[in-house]
Design an enzyme around this catalytic site. Structure first.
Site, short mmCIF file in Angstrom:
data_model
loop_
_atom_site.label_atom_id
_atom_site.label_comp_id
_atom_site.label_asym_id
_atom_site.label_seq_id
_atom_site.Cartn_x
_atom_site.Cartn_y
_atom_site.Cartn_z
N HIS A 1 -59.46 6.62 43.58
CA HIS A 1 -58.67 7.96 42.47
C HIS A 1 -56.73 7.86 42.53
CE1 HIS A 1 -61.05 10.87 44.15
NE2 HIS A 1 -62.04 10.21 44.84
N CYS B 1 -63.83 8.83 40.19
CA CYS B 1 -65.21 8.75 40.46
C CYS B 1 -66.45 8.69 40.27
CB CYS B 1 -64.64 9.50 41.76
SG CYS B 1 -65.14 8.95 43.57
N TYR B 2 -66.76 10.87 40.71
CA TYR B 2 -67.84 10.81 40.32
C TYR B 2 -67.89 10.95 39.00
CZ TYR B 2 -71.99 13.02 39.42
OH TYR B 2 -73.28 14.04 38.71
N GLY C 1 -66.46 14.86 42.50
CA GLY C 1 -66.93 15.03 42.87
C GLY C 1 -68.44 15.00 43.85
N LYS D 1 -48.06 26.48 42.26
CA LYS D 1 -45.99 27.17 42.47
C LYS D 1 -45.15 25.88 42.21
CE LYS D 1 -44.59 30.15 46.77
NZ LYS D 1 -45.23 31.31 46.05
N ASP E 1 -42.88 34.85 43.78
CA ASP E 1 -43.81 34.87 42.12
C ASP E 1 -43.35 36.14 42.16
OD1 ASP E 1 -44.54 32.19 43.28
OD2 ASP E 1 -46.36 33.48 44.45
N GLU F 1 -54.87 10.44 41.63
CA GLU F 1 -53.92 11.51 41.20
C GLU F 1 -53.22 11.37 43.03
OE1 GLU F 1 -57.33 11.27 41.64
OE2 GLU F 1 -58.61 12.37 42.06
#
Ligand code: XMP
Length: 526
Positions: free
Chosen positions: A181, A93-94, A66, A382, A239, A183
């Site tokens: 990070h 992180c945060y 964040g 998605k 979708d 990710e």
């Protein structure tokens, strides 16, 4: 485990991770990565209530990054009940700084803010978080503050030159934290670290698969709908196609699908869609030809937002009339995805307030209709929808379709939409599509299409002067349409497209290529 309606709830059967959102731009990405590890997860605001979290029964928690500093007056703080849950925690992180602050450590402004690549020079590979990894390890940093004093019970498990506490752990309480990070793709082995957390620390097994999702969702829909009837507006996009196929698998011909031809489709699209629906749906799809209604509604309209408004409204009326003919219907099937749910619920998010474009998903819920909703994809990203589509046997042509805006070609004709201008755009667009696909680039380019501009320019054809339309070509690469870059199409391909358009499409004598990224431009021109 009995997945077929034994009365066990979906929530009770699965293993799940709660991702707590402290405001990072990467929070959704963390959730996607967890799903890629075949573990179900859901985003919660950082201040989720103890009751809501307990009801979700997570196998572990991930605290996102964040933008705040823990010492900001408005900083989002950790709630004590997160720790009281006694489940493994990974702070990123945060999330790491919030943990350290809460648990009695110290966080300070780093001597140098660190944005970009860094290297973990030492790693405690006996920690389950780093199992089967070794130093040195490239990682991605993005922080101003850092942990300078460990909270009691913690030890350092990785360091870099600028971040002596690049990772810390209290293995007794199963609390782990990373300053970098894991990710993002710039941390090449970040997925391995996340997988270690999920599998080795939280004890997950990877039960979240397209197959298990289909089995569970079909059972749920069956139980929910019983003997009642449902309708679905198909657009031909991935979708609504996947949502319809799922619901059909659950309730068969109690589902009726409607496809509205609003005249704003690409060349041959209506016929091709009907053919494809016939291949993967057993129940017939009702084709409503509303071309003239839409063209009348759009006559003389040039403002993009007004076009969208009229198309949305006309769609609702047409859809209402079509449903009235079917008889009483109780449920409306919608292809809402998880990112739509997150954005409208906005957990811990301050969504940008400026409305750039009103997005009418054709098939959107008419405000005054009295259906209950079935939204079988509201938990999915998605790429997961695509996987489910494959699992259900949908053709690749649908599963891999490029996004197409609900208002269709209306937002690619700058100025008034008329039958003649639609014909011009369709012909040019078909050339763009055919050539890009023939060059084998269809998969790697997010969207590619033509735009009919209101400009005319002078040209020379044969011996005569021409004064005709300018067509623009747009081709972009993107991950999620939030940002995009113009595709570096080979010059020869661009040349061929331009040449074919001016030679084959009457009324066009010039072609330009749009080389703007998003931001500052948008993908569509309107
Ligand atoms: P923009 O143009 O905002 O588009 O960069 C982002 C993505 O959304 C699609 N798009 C729409 N989709 N209704 C839709 O259903 C709309 O009104 C609409 N406008 C843009 C666009 O094609 C791109 O994928």
């Amino acid at each position: 485990m009995d997945e077929q309606g034994s009365g066990t709830s979906f929530a009770a059967m699965r293993e799940a991770i709660a991702v707590l959102d402290f405001g990072s731009q990467y929070t959704q990405l963390i959730a996607r990565r967890v799903r890629e590890c075949r573990v179900y997860c859901r985003l919660f605001p950082y201040d989720v209530s103890a009751e809501e979290l307990a009801a979700f029964a997570p196998a572990g928690l991930i605290l996102s990054g964040g933008p705040a500093s823990v010492y900001d007056p408005q900083a989002p703080h950790l709630s004590a009940h997160l720790l009281a849950l006694g489940k493994p925690i990974l702070g990123i992180c945060y999330g790491m700084q919030a943990l350290a602050h809460h648990l009695g450590g110290q966080v300070s402004a780093a001597a140098r803010r660190e944005y970009g690549p860094a290297t973990l020079d030492t790693m405690d590979t006996s920690s389950p978080l780093f199992a089967r990894l070794q130093a040195p390890q490239p990682v991605w940093m993005s922080h101003g503050d850092q942990v300078t004093l460990l909270p009691p019970g913690f030890k350092i498990i990785a360091s870099s030159i600028n971040s002596p506490v690049a990772a810390m752990a209290d293995s007794q309480r199963r609390i782990y934290a990373l300053q970098f990070h894991p990710e993002v793709v710039h941390t090449p082995r970040g997925m391995k670290m996340l997988r270690n957390f999920l599998y080795r620390i939280c004890g997950c097994q990877g039960l979240w698969t397209a197959g298990s999702f289909v089995a569970q969702t079909v059972a749920q829909i069956k139980a929910q709908v019983g003997a009642k009837r449902a309708i679905c507006a198909l657009s031909g996009g991935v979708d609504s196609s996947v949502a319809a196929a799922l619901v059909e698998r659950a309730i068969g011909d109690q589902l009726t699908c409607i496809f509205v031809d609003h005249a704003l489709l690409r060349q041959g699209e209506a016929a091709r869609n009907m053919q494809l629906f016939g291949q993967y749906l057993r129940t017939p799809v009702i084709l409503v030809n509303a071309q003239q209604r839409f063209l009348q509604a759009l006559a003389h309209v040039v403002d993009p937002e007004e076009k969208r408004r009229r198309i949305g409204e006309t769609f609702i009326r047409v859809f209402e009339e079509a449903t009235a003919e079917i008889g009483p219907v109780d449920y409306l099937v919608q292809g809402t995805l998880y990112p739509d749910v997150i954005e409208s619920a906005g957990p811990g998010k301050s969504k940008s307030a400026a409305r750039i474009k009103t997005h009418h998903n054709v098939g959107g819920l008419p405000a005054d209709m009295t259906f209950s909703l079935i939204e079988p994809l509201r938990d999915l990203f998605k790429d997961e929808v695509r996987e489910v589509g494959r699992e259900l046997g949908l053709p690749e042509e649908i599963v891999h379709r490029q996004p197409f805006p609900g208002p269709g070609l209306a937002v690619r004709i700058i100025g008034e939409v008329t039958e003649e201008r639609l014909a011009t755009l369709r012909a040019a667009d078909a050339i763009v599509t055919t050539e890009i696909e023939a060059a084998g680039l269809g998969r790697e380019i997010w969207q590619y299409f033509a735009i009919l501009t209101p400009l005319k320019s002078v040209g020379v054809m044969g011996d005569g002067r021409t004064y005709s339309h300018v067509v623009a070509v747009r081709a972009v690469t993107s991950q999620d349409a939030m940002t995009a870059d113009w595709a570096r199409l080979p010059y020869d391909l661009l040349g061929k497209i331009a040449n074919r358009i001016v030679n084959e499409v009457p009324g066009v004598n010039r072609v330009v290529y749009d080389i703007t990224s998003k931001p500052p431009a948008t993908i569509e021109w309107e």
